[in-house]
Scaffold this motif. Structure first.
Motif, mmCIF file in Angstrom:
data_model
loop_
_atom_site.group_PDB
_atom_site.id
_atom_site.type_symbol
_atom_site.label_atom_id
_atom_site.label_comp_id
_atom_site.label_asym_id
_atom_site.label_seq_id
_atom_site.Cartn_x
_atom_site.Cartn_y
_atom_site.Cartn_z
ATOM 1 N N GLY A 13 -8.155 13.328 23.402
ATOM 2 C CA GLY A 13 -8.458 11.975 23.873
ATOM 3 C C GLY A 13 -7.283 11.026 23.759
ATOM 4 O O GLY A 13 -7.462 9.836 23.480
ATOM 5 N N VAL A 62 -13.177 18.750 25.782
ATOM 6 C CA VAL A 62 -13.411 19.203 24.397
ATOM 7 C C VAL A 62 -14.815 19.763 24.185
ATOM 8 O O VAL A 62 -15.068 20.433 23.188
ATOM 9 N N ALA A 89 -11.041 12.357 20.671
ATOM 10 C CA ALA A 89 -11.779 12.163 21.932
ATOM 11 C C ALA A 89 -13.241 11.835 21.643
ATOM 12 O O ALA A 89 -13.855 12.419 20.756
ATOM 13 N N VAL A 114 -19.606 15.921 23.479
ATOM 14 C CA VAL A 114 -18.201 15.493 23.363
ATOM 15 C C VAL A 114 -17.895 15.061 21.928
ATOM 16 O O VAL A 114 -16.912 15.506 21.323
HETATM 17 P P1 NAD Z 1 -11.078 5.464 24.749
HETATM 18 O O1 NAD Z 1 -12.347 5.557 25.527
HETATM 19 O O2 NAD Z 1 -10.004 4.557 25.246
HETATM 20 O O3 NAD Z 1 -10.441 6.893 24.567
HETATM 21 C C1 NAD Z 1 -11.222 8.056 24.440
HETATM 22 C C2 NAD Z 1 -10.475 9.184 25.099
HETATM 23 O O4 NAD Z 1 -11.284 10.356 25.000
HETATM 24 C C3 NAD Z 1 -10.217 8.935 26.593
HETATM 25 O O5 NAD Z 1 -8.858 9.162 26.899
HETATM 26 C C4 NAD Z 1 -11.136 9.928 27.282
HETATM 27 O O6 NAD Z 1 -10.652 10.397 28.522
HETATM 28 C C5 NAD Z 1 -11.195 11.039 26.245
HETATM 29 N N1 NAD Z 1 -12.339 11.916 26.460
HETATM 30 C C6 NAD Z 1 -13.623 11.561 26.738
HETATM 31 N N2 NAD Z 1 -14.361 12.647 26.954
HETATM 32 C C7 NAD Z 1 -13.545 13.722 26.798
HETATM 33 C C8 NAD Z 1 -13.733 15.121 26.893
HETATM 34 N N3 NAD Z 1 -14.929 15.659 27.204
HETATM 35 N N4 NAD Z 1 -12.673 15.918 26.671
HETATM 36 C C9 NAD Z 1 -11.465 15.412 26.379
HETATM 37 N N5 NAD Z 1 -11.221 14.092 26.285
HETATM 38 C C10 NAD Z 1 -12.256 13.259 26.497
HETATM 39 O O7 NAD Z 1 -11.510 5.077 23.261
HETATM 40 P P2 NAD Z 1 -10.675 4.430 22.060
HETATM 41 O O8 NAD Z 1 -11.167 3.053 21.895
HETATM 42 O O9 NAD Z 1 -9.232 4.690 22.194
HETATM 43 O O10 NAD Z 1 -11.282 5.268 20.835
HETATM 44 C C11 NAD Z 1 -10.659 6.429 20.339
HETATM 45 C C12 NAD Z 1 -11.483 6.969 19.178
HETATM 46 O O11 NAD Z 1 -11.661 5.968 18.180
HETATM 47 C C13 NAD Z 1 -12.887 7.433 19.564
HETATM 48 O O12 NAD Z 1 -13.251 8.551 18.778
HETATM 49 C C14 NAD Z 1 -13.756 6.254 19.183
HETATM 50 O O13 NAD Z 1 -15.088 6.625 18.930
HETATM 51 C C15 NAD Z 1 -13.040 5.806 17.924
HETATM 52 N N6 NAD Z 1 -13.299 4.417 17.572
HETATM 53 C C16 NAD Z 1 -12.889 3.430 18.403
HETATM 54 C C17 NAD Z 1 -13.139 2.116 18.047
HETATM 55 C C18 NAD Z 1 -12.696 0.965 18.914
HETATM 56 O O14 NAD Z 1 -13.080 -0.166 18.606
HETATM 57 N N7 NAD Z 1 -11.899 1.174 19.944
HETATM 58 C C19 NAD Z 1 -13.817 1.827 16.853
HETATM 59 C C20 NAD Z 1 -14.228 2.871 16.034
HETATM 60 C C21 NAD Z 1 -13.957 4.174 16.404
#
Ligand code: NAD
Length: 252
Positions: A13, A62, A89, A114
């Motif tokens: 991801g 994934v 991801a 996922v």
């Molecule tokens: P984002 O949506 O920008 O990035 C997620 C990435 O995962 C994307 O590039 C997407 O294409 C990829 N992805 C989705 N499904 C997939 C699959 N089946 N196979 C491969 N890749 C896949 O999200 P983000 O904000 O950058 O968050 C990244 C991580 O941090 C995640 O696990 C999210 O749950 C966690 N998180 C984010 C926040 C926040 O506030 N942004 C807070 C807590 C936790």
């Protein structure tokens, strides 16, 4: 010498968002970084290469065992092994807040495939390579929502709770092989997708800010130091733990 010189890291991801920031940080510390994403990660890999780092991209779902296996095989063929896995991801930023009764079973299954099966499949594919090298660092990305029980995202919150439990159980199975497994749990981060989702921001921002000890926005960069610590030799005797990075919103 950079802290991760010569290490091979897979990060899922990382085509965009916080994952792309982690990928750059790992490369800056000398790791060779495989970006595994369902979206096109070539621009991120090229950006890292342009900064002098080593990175490649392999299109990966994934939630699909054969896709994960192909990505891990390609990484090992290219760089000789796998030392670090960041299970980042997740289906997250595209979610709309809704009462739990409105989450369909299909939506539930897709997200779990996922967010929970994905980290399991990736760990399952890399651990034999880590065991061979008697060294490994796995970091699973969860979320502070698993502690807060944030309402209206029941499937997401449940999936991140599962990631924390998986971290603990896996840590006990692989500790003897020199492999650590830890969880990094961010708070609400102003990642590019969150900023692009006004509904998500509006719903979550005010209560999150009120709950923080440090009253400012959280940026992806706030997570880099803790992530690098968890994959470094400094954290060699730390496993099964959750590191919450959220400005003191969740204290546990
Ligand atoms: P984002 O949506 O920008 O990035 C997620 C990435 O995962 C994307 O590039 C997407 O294409 C990829 N992805 C989705 N499904 C997939 C699959 N089946 N196979 C491969 N890749 C896949 O999200 P983000 O904000 O950058 O968050 C990244 C991580 O941090 C995640 O696990 C999210 O749950 C966690 N998180 C984010 C926040 C926040 O506030 N942004 C807070 C807590 C936790």
């Amino acid at each position: 010498m950079p802290r991760l010189d010569g290490k091979v890291a897979i990060i899922t991801g990382a085509a965009q968002g916080i994952g792309a920031v982690y990928a750059q940080a790992l490369a800056d510390e000398g790791a060779k970084v495989m970006i595994a994403d369902i979206l096109d990660g070539n621009p991120t890999a090229s950006r890292i290469s342009a900064q002098g780092g080593t990175a490649d991209f392999m299109q990966t779902d994934v939630s699909d065992e054969s896709s994960v296996a192909a990505m891990v095989d390609a990484t090992v063929a290219k760089w000789g092994g796998v030392d670090i896995l960041i299970n980042n991801a997740a289906i997250w930023a595209s979610l709309r807040a809704k009462p739990f009764e409105d989450i369909s079973p299909e939506e539930w299954d897709k997200l779990m495939a996922v967010n929970v099966k994905g980290p399991f499949l990736c760990a399952r594919a890399v651990v034999p390579h880590m065991r061979a090298g008697k060294y490994g660092r796995i970091v699973n990305i969860a979320s502070g929502t698993a502690y807060k029980g944030t309402p209206n995202f029941l499937h997401y919150v449940t999936s991140k709770g599962a990631v924390i439990a998986m971290t603990r159980a896996l840590a006990r199975e692989v500790g003897e092989d020199g492999i650590t497994v830890n969880t990094l749990a961010p708070g609400l981060v102003l990642s590019e997708q969150v900023v692009a989702s006004p509904e998500l921001l509006e719903k979550l921002s005010a209560p999150v800010m009120a709950s923080r000890a440090i009253k400012r926005d959280q940026l992806p960069q706030d997570l880099v130091g803790p992530l690098l610590f968890l994959v470094s030799d400094d954290a060699a005797f730390m496993t099964g733990e959750v590191t919450v990075i959220d400005g003191g919103s969740v204290m546990h």
